[in-house]
Scaffold this motif. Structure first.
Motif, PDB file in Angstrom:
ATOM      1  N   GLY A  83      11.007   4.956  -4.261  1.00  0.00           N
ATOM      2  CA  GLY A  83      10.925   4.074  -3.090  1.00  0.00           C
ATOM      3  C   GLY A  83       9.537   3.507  -3.030  1.00  0.00           C
ATOM      4  N   ILE A  84       8.976   3.423  -1.853  1.00  0.00           N
ATOM      5  CA  ILE A  84       7.638   2.857  -1.722  1.00  0.00           C
ATOM      6  C   ILE A  84       6.619   3.841  -2.315  1.00  0.00           C
ATOM      7  CG2 ILE A  84       5.927   1.969  -0.105  1.00  0.00           C
ATOM      8  CD1 ILE A  84       8.325   1.490   1.839  1.00  0.00           C
ATOM      9  N   ASP A  85       6.001   3.462  -3.440  1.00  0.00           N
ATOM     10  CA  ASP A  85       5.114   4.389  -4.150  1.00  0.00           C
ATOM     11  C   ASP A  85       3.862   4.742  -3.361  1.00  0.00           C
ATOM     12  OD1 ASP A  85       6.759   4.703  -6.264  1.00  0.00           O
ATOM     13  OD2 ASP A  85       5.891   3.081  -7.464  1.00  0.00           O
ATOM     14  N   ALA A  86       3.371   3.760  -2.593  1.00  0.00           N
ATOM     15  CA  ALA A  86       2.125   3.992  -1.845  1.00  0.00           C
ATOM     16  C   ALA A  86       2.289   5.136  -0.846  1.00  0.00           C
ATOM     17  CB  ALA A  86       1.716   2.726  -1.117  1.00  0.00           C
ATOM     18  N   LEU A  87       3.554   5.381  -0.437  1.00  0.00           N
ATOM     19  CA  LEU A  87       3.781   6.425   0.568  1.00  0.00           C
ATOM     20  C   LEU A  87       4.304   7.720  -0.047  1.00  0.00           C
ATOM     21  CD1 LEU A  87       5.309   4.543   3.641  1.00  0.00           C
ATOM     22  CD2 LEU A  87       3.128   5.749   3.514  1.00  0.00           C
ATOM     23  N   ALA A  88       4.463   7.717  -1.390  1.00  0.00           N
ATOM     24  CA  ALA A  88       5.089   8.874  -2.023  1.00  0.00           C
ATOM     25  C   ALA A  88       4.057   9.945  -2.347  1.00  0.00           C
ATOM     26  CB  ALA A  88       5.805   8.439  -3.293  1.00  0.00           C
ATOM     27  N   SER A  89       4.263  11.130  -1.794  1.00  0.00           N
ATOM     28  CA  SER A  89       3.338  12.226  -2.104  1.00  0.00           C
ATOM     29  C   SER A  89       3.882  13.553  -1.622  1.00  0.00           C
ATOM     30  CB  SER A  89       1.992  11.962  -1.431  1.00  0.00           C
ATOM     31  OG  SER A  89       1.181  13.103  -1.541  1.00  0.00           O
ATOM     32  N   TYR A  90       3.535  14.624  -2.364  1.00  0.00           N
ATOM     33  CA  TYR A  90       3.814  15.980  -1.885  1.00  0.00           C
ATOM     34  C   TYR A  90       2.573  16.589  -1.255  1.00  0.00           C
ATOM     35  CZ  TYR A  90       8.137  16.019  -4.652  1.00  0.00           C
ATOM     36  OH  TYR A  90       9.363  15.755  -5.164  1.00  0.00           O
ATOM     37  N   GLY A  91       1.449  15.884  -1.331  1.00  0.00           N
ATOM     38  CA  GLY A  91       0.164  16.455  -0.935  1.00  0.00           C
ATOM     39  C   GLY A  91       0.032  16.670   0.564  1.00  0.00           C
ATOM     40  N   GLY A  92      -0.391  17.865   0.914  1.00  0.00           N
ATOM     41  CA  GLY A  92      -0.527  18.203   2.326  1.00  0.00           C
ATOM     42  C   GLY A  92      -1.583  17.372   3.020  1.00  0.00           C
ATOM     43  N   ALA A  93      -2.714  17.131   2.316  1.00  0.00           N
ATOM     44  CA  ALA A  93      -3.790  16.354   2.933  1.00  0.00           C
ATOM     45  C   ALA A  93      -3.289  14.970   3.309  1.00  0.00           C
ATOM     46  CB  ALA A  93      -4.969  16.253   1.981  1.00  0.00           C
ATOM     47  N   PHE A  94      -2.515  14.369   2.382  1.00  0.00           N
ATOM     48  CA  PHE A  94      -1.958  13.037   2.656  1.00  0.00           C
ATOM     49  C   PHE A  94      -1.023  13.079   3.861  1.00  0.00           C
ATOM     50  CE2 PHE A  94       1.341   9.784   1.964  1.00  0.00           C
ATOM     51  CZ  PHE A  94       0.542   8.654   1.931  1.00  0.00           C
ATOM     52  N   HIS A  95      -0.159  14.104   3.908  1.00  0.00           N
ATOM     53  CA  HIS A  95       0.796  14.222   5.016  1.00  0.00           C
ATOM     54  C   HIS A  95       0.077  14.321   6.355  1.00  0.00           C
ATOM     55  CE1 HIS A  95       3.884  16.111   2.049  1.00  0.00           C
ATOM     56  NE2 HIS A  95       3.763  14.820   1.892  1.00  0.00           N
ATOM     57  N   ILE A  96      -0.943  15.206   6.369  1.00  0.00           N
ATOM     58  CA  ILE A  96      -1.642  15.438   7.629  1.00  0.00           C
ATOM     59  C   ILE A  96      -2.397  14.178   8.052  1.00  0.00           C
ATOM     60  CG2 ILE A  96      -3.535  16.737   8.682  1.00  0.00           C
ATOM     61  CD1 ILE A  96      -2.515  19.138   6.966  1.00  0.00           C
ATOM     62  N   LEU A  97      -3.042  13.541   7.072  1.00  0.00           N
ATOM     63  CA  LEU A  97      -3.760  12.304   7.368  1.00  0.00           C
ATOM     64  C   LEU A  97      -2.804  11.254   7.939  1.00  0.00           C
ATOM     65  CD1 LEU A  97      -6.764  12.009   6.789  1.00  0.00           C
ATOM     66  CD2 LEU A  97      -6.171  10.461   4.918  1.00  0.00           C
ATOM     67  N   LEU A  98      -1.644  11.139   7.306  1.00  0.00           N
ATOM     68  CA  LEU A  98      -0.648  10.166   7.751  1.00  0.00           C
ATOM     69  C   LEU A  98      -0.155  10.522   9.158  1.00  0.00           C
ATOM     70  CD1 LEU A  98       0.773   7.672   6.477  1.00  0.00           C
ATOM     71  CD2 LEU A  98       2.698   9.166   5.972  1.00  0.00           C
ATOM     72  N   ALA A  99       0.153  11.800   9.366  1.00  0.00           N
ATOM     73  CA  ALA A  99       0.676  12.242  10.662  1.00  0.00           C
ATOM     74  C   ALA A  99      -0.333  11.954  11.767  1.00  0.00           C
ATOM     75  CB  ALA A  99       0.998  13.734  10.621  1.00  0.00           C
ATOM     76  N   VAL A 100      -1.572  12.368  11.528  1.00  0.00           N
ATOM     77  CA  VAL A 100      -2.600  12.191  12.548  1.00  0.00           C
ATOM     78  C   VAL A 100      -2.918  10.707  12.740  1.00  0.00           C
ATOM     79  CG1 VAL A 100      -5.015  12.655  13.096  1.00  0.00           C
ATOM     80  CG2 VAL A 100      -3.579  14.476  12.190  1.00  0.00           C
ATOM     81  N   GLY A 101      -3.012   9.983  11.604  1.00  0.00           N
ATOM     82  CA  GLY A 101      -3.362   8.563  11.675  1.00  0.00           C
ATOM     83  C   GLY A 101      -2.316   7.734  12.398  1.00  0.00           C
ATOM     84  N   VAL A 102      -1.045   7.897  11.997  1.00  0.00           N
ATOM     85  CA  VAL A 102       0.005   7.091  12.619  1.00  0.00           C
ATOM     86  C   VAL A 102       0.162   7.467  14.089  1.00  0.00           C
ATOM     87  CG1 VAL A 102       2.457   6.513  12.575  1.00  0.00           C
ATOM     88  CG2 VAL A 102       1.201   6.730  10.445  1.00  0.00           C
ATOM     89  N   SER A 103       0.051   8.765  14.388  1.00  0.00           N
ATOM     90  CA  SER A 103       0.152   9.194  15.786  1.00  0.00           C
ATOM     91  C   SER A 103      -0.955   8.568  16.613  1.00  0.00           C
ATOM     92  CB  SER A 103       0.060  10.712  15.899  1.00  0.00           C
ATOM     93  OG  SER A 103       1.137  11.308  15.252  1.00  0.00           O
ATOM     94  N   ALA A 104      -2.177   8.599  16.082  1.00  0.00           N
ATOM     95  CA  ALA A 104      -3.302   8.021  16.813  1.00  0.00           C
ATOM     96  C   ALA A 104      -3.090   6.528  17.017  1.00  0.00           C
ATOM     97  CB  ALA A 104      -4.602   8.273  16.058  1.00  0.00           C
ATOM     98  N   LEU A 105      -2.576   5.865  15.978  1.00  0.00           N
ATOM     99  CA  LEU A 105      -2.342   4.430  16.076  1.00  0.00           C
ATOM    100  C   LEU A 105      -1.270   4.129  17.123  1.00  0.00           C
ATOM    101  CD1 LEU A 105      -3.170   1.740  14.708  1.00  0.00           C
ATOM    102  CD2 LEU A 105      -1.102   1.951  13.323  1.00  0.00           C
ATOM    103  N   PHE A 106      -0.190   4.906  17.082  1.00  0.00           N
ATOM    104  CA  PHE A 106       0.886   4.698  18.064  1.00  0.00           C
ATOM    105  C   PHE A 106       0.366   4.964  19.483  1.00  0.00           C
ATOM    106  CE2 PHE A 106       4.657   6.324  20.421  1.00  0.00           C
ATOM    107  CZ  PHE A 106       5.372   5.129  20.428  1.00  0.00           C
ATOM    108  N   ALA A 107      -0.453   6.005  19.611  1.00  0.00           N
ATOM    109  CA  ALA A 107      -1.025   6.315  20.923  1.00  0.00           C
ATOM    110  C   ALA A 107      -1.929   5.175  21.389  1.00  0.00           C
ATOM    111  CB  ALA A 107      -1.803   7.626  20.877  1.00  0.00           C
ATOM    112  N   LEU A 108      -2.684   4.611  20.449  1.00  0.00           N
ATOM    113  CA  LEU A 108      -3.584   3.525  20.815  1.00  0.00           C
ATOM    114  C   LEU A 108      -2.794   2.299  21.274  1.00  0.00           C
ATOM    115  CD1 LEU A 108      -6.551   2.541  20.831  1.00  0.00           C
ATOM    116  CD2 LEU A 108      -6.146   1.636  18.547  1.00  0.00           C
ATOM    117  N   LEU A 109      -1.791   1.916  20.473  1.00  0.00           N
ATOM    118  CA  LEU A 109      -1.019   0.709  20.785  1.00  0.00           C
ATOM    119  C   LEU A 109      -0.274   0.847  22.110  1.00  0.00           C
ATOM    120  CD1 LEU A 109       0.423  -0.244  17.283  1.00  0.00           C
ATOM    121  CD2 LEU A 109      -1.426  -1.339  18.547  1.00  0.00           C
TER     122      LEU A 109
END
Lengths: 319, 307
Positions: A83-109
């Motif tokens: 699928g979308i390669d830019a989002l493909a990962s098993y890495g925990g650091a990536f997951h956490i960064l994504l989770a925190v980042g998107v949540s913060a962005l959604f909270a901001l918007l």
């Protein structure tokens, strides 16, 4: 030391000691229960920052749990099935960064809009935005829509393996302690004083020259990001996510945990989630109609117990 | 474009809008006068549908069942006001929300206990079950027209009640200054109970009207309450006019968005992209509209005058 401090130390020690003991005595089920408890406690602690200390009654907080969980599920799904390669990962650091980042962005918007309103409007708008995300995930057929998404592989972290229940619990527990300390530090800082001042009397703080809107928005974003992290943990714990985890009744349950334990206290949300999870467990094992006594209990607490469990512990004289 | 489909979907949108108005009007009435947030309003809507479903089976006639159910659901509302809501008036909105959240669990589980977990299909009398040809090629179910008719009649009735009757005068006065009304010797406690019961009857009626189309189910309350909230936020909480306008707008946008958004998207993006993005956007459409409106008017379209 004050009585509340003793209780806090006691509860946190119990949460640290009991699960390993459960595991060694062959009661793995209780470790699962404790993990769920601790993860939801992180979410409740994050909600307490804005609800308890900031006076912002957010009724859409479960949305961040969902965002956090899907931030684990979607990259794993893409890595496994393409699928979308830019989002493909098993890495925990990536997951956490994504989770925190998107949540913060959604909270901001959403916060930019929500925080322009007050009182009931705020409650209902946060609720509506939460539902928006809920329906968004329901409509995404690729990730299972209504049926949810199975997370095939847990986040890969260095040194620890989340497949090991005890290690997963340890991570969640440490995260909870950090979250509690973080909220405590924030609340006792100058920033936190302004936040609490604005809860009590907004006009006064504005007159003193504080842009309370920005303070609230910052707290709102921090809280959302923290809850997103809890969501990432929950995704790793259940290895299954569905929109059901972010519906408005889930948000209501989070609010209840905070109020039950005692809002605007350090331990309150943790105590609230503990009692909530245990009650849920006990009642649902007795009857499938457990929502009935549970709802009655909820109403009873709202009607008759002010200040939550921490209020009871604190007693009258000790303030 | 298919104009027949457009017409039928517009009619469906108006019908959804009027149902939303029935639910939202009760919500806004209770909030405007009692300053009370009732999350359990959706559960009352659901209970109304179940009572009506049972009575339809007992009496064998849907319309008689509706007429008997209305006072019953009014009584349910009255009891909720006396037992739960009353104690909460003096509290803050957070307590209202949590208290009525508990009430939702109690009501939903009680329905589960009494009627079981499955939904109830409600049969219609034969003369309502058919279809009418409005004009050449446009055939619509009779019952949907009935819902539209009832919705409009109730809207007109509420307009008359609020603006031209003694009760309505008290309601308006209570909404703008509660303390003054009670100081003038009006029994505010009875007025509150009446308003609450009226709100419950409106929500219950909406539940009864929708049950022959969708069937009565436990989850129906939770589904409508959020949309009803969106309606009263957009309309301005406490405003009857706002609730009506916003309900119709939201009903139309939601219905038309679900059926025509992919066609609209295909005008400026590839068919495949339109097919995938349209369902997601249409699911969020009413919330996006709400956000846009609130960004410009944080108090909604028709905010009631400040008390």
């Amino acid at each position: 030391m004050k009585r509340t401090t003793w209780v806090t130390v006691f509860v946190m020690l119990a949460l640290a000691i009991l699960p390993p003991v459960f595991l060694w005595t062959g009661n793995a089920f209780y470790v699962d229960l404790a993990t769920r408890l601790v993860i939801l406690a992180i979410a409740a602690v994050s909600l307490n920052l804005i609800l308890g200390f900031g006076g912002m009654v957010s009724f859409g907080h479960a949305a961040y749990i969902g965002i956090g969980a899907y931030a684990v599920g979607i990259p794993v799904y893409y890595e496994t099935y393409g699928g979308i390669d830019a989002l493909a990962s098993y890495g925990g650091a990536f997951h956490i960064l994504l989770a925190v980042g998107v949540s913060a962005l959604f909270a901001l918007l959403t916060g930019v809009i929500c925080l322009r309103t007050k009182g009931v409007y705020f409650i209902m708008i946060t609720m509506a935005f939460g539902q928006m995300i809920y329906y968004l995930f329901i409509s995404m057929e690729e990730f299972g829509g209504d049926d949810g998404l199975v997370i095939d592989i847990r986040s890969e972290l260095p040194l620890v393996s989340l497949d090991n229940p005890l290690q997963l619990y340890a991570i969640a527990y440490i995260a909870l302690v950090i979250a509690m300390l973080m909220v405590r530090t924030i609340v006792n800082s100058r920033f936190g004083m302004v936040l609490q001042g604005a809860r009590g009397n907004d006009e006064r703080l504005v007159t003193l020259g504080y842009n309370t809107y920005l303070y609230r928005l910052t707290a709102y974003v921090i809280s959302g990001a923290m809850c997103g992290f809890a969501g990432a943990l929950l995704g790793n714990f259940t290895t299954f996510i569905s929109p059901d985890m972010m519906g408005w009744s889930r948000s209501g349950e989070l609010m209840f945990m905070v109020i039950l334990g005692g809002s605007a206290t350090t331990l309150g949300p943790v105590l609230g989630s503990a009692v909530f999870i245990l009650m849920e467990e006990v009642l649902s094992s007795i009857t499938i109609y457990w929502h009935l006594p549970f709802g009655l209990m909820l109403m009873g607490i709202v009607l008759f117990v002010r200040g939550g469990l921490m209020g009871l512990i604190k007693g009258k004289g000790d303030k | 474009m298919d104009y027949t489909l457009l017409f039928i979907q517009t009619l469906n949108g108006v019908q959804l809008g009027l149902l939303l108005f029935l639910v939202a009007s009760g919500l806004t009435l209770v909030f405007g006068i009692l300053d009370f947030v009732n999350l359990a309003h959706g559960s009352i809507y659901m209970v109304g549908a179940f009572i009506c479903a049972s009575l339809t089976f007992i009496t064998g006639n849907f319309l008689i069942a509706v007429l008997i159910s209305l006072p019953i659901i009014g009584l349910v509302g009255y009891l909720i006001e006396r037992l739960v809501a009353r104690t909460l008036y003096s509290r803050n909105h957070l307590d209202h929300v949590l208290g009525t959240f508990g009430l939702i669990l109690v009501l939903d589980t009680s329905v589960h206990l009494i009627w079981g977990p499955a939904g109830f299909a409600v049969p219609l009398p034969e003369w309502l079950d058919g279809r009418v040809e409005l004009f050449e090629g446009v055939v619509v179910p009779t019952f949907r027209l009935l819902i539209i008719g009832v919705g409009l009649a109730v809207a007109a009735g509420l307009y008359w009640l609020v603006n031209f009757t003694k009760l309505g005068m008290l309601i308006r006065a209570g909404a703008s200054n509660r303390t003054m009304v009670s100081a003038l010797g009006i029994d505010i406690s009875t007025l509150f109970a009446l308003v609450f019961a009226l709100g419950a009857m409106l929500a219950g009626l909406a539940g009864m009207l929708i049950s022959p189309i969708t069937e009565a189910s436990i989850s129906m309350g939770g589904e409508i309450i959020i949309t009803a909230f969106v309606v009263i936020i957009v309309g301005g909480i406490g405003s009857m006019k706002g609730a009506f306008v916003a309900a119709i707008v939201i009903g139309l946008i939601d219905t038309l968005g679900r059926s025509f958004l992919d066609d609209l998207f295909k005008l400026f993006m590839s068919p495949q992209a339109a097919e995938t993005s349209a369902p997601a956007v249409s699911a969020m459409l009413i919330y996006i509209i709400m956000a846009v409106i609130l960004a410009f008017r944080p108090q909604g379209l028709f905010p009631p005058r400040v008390r």
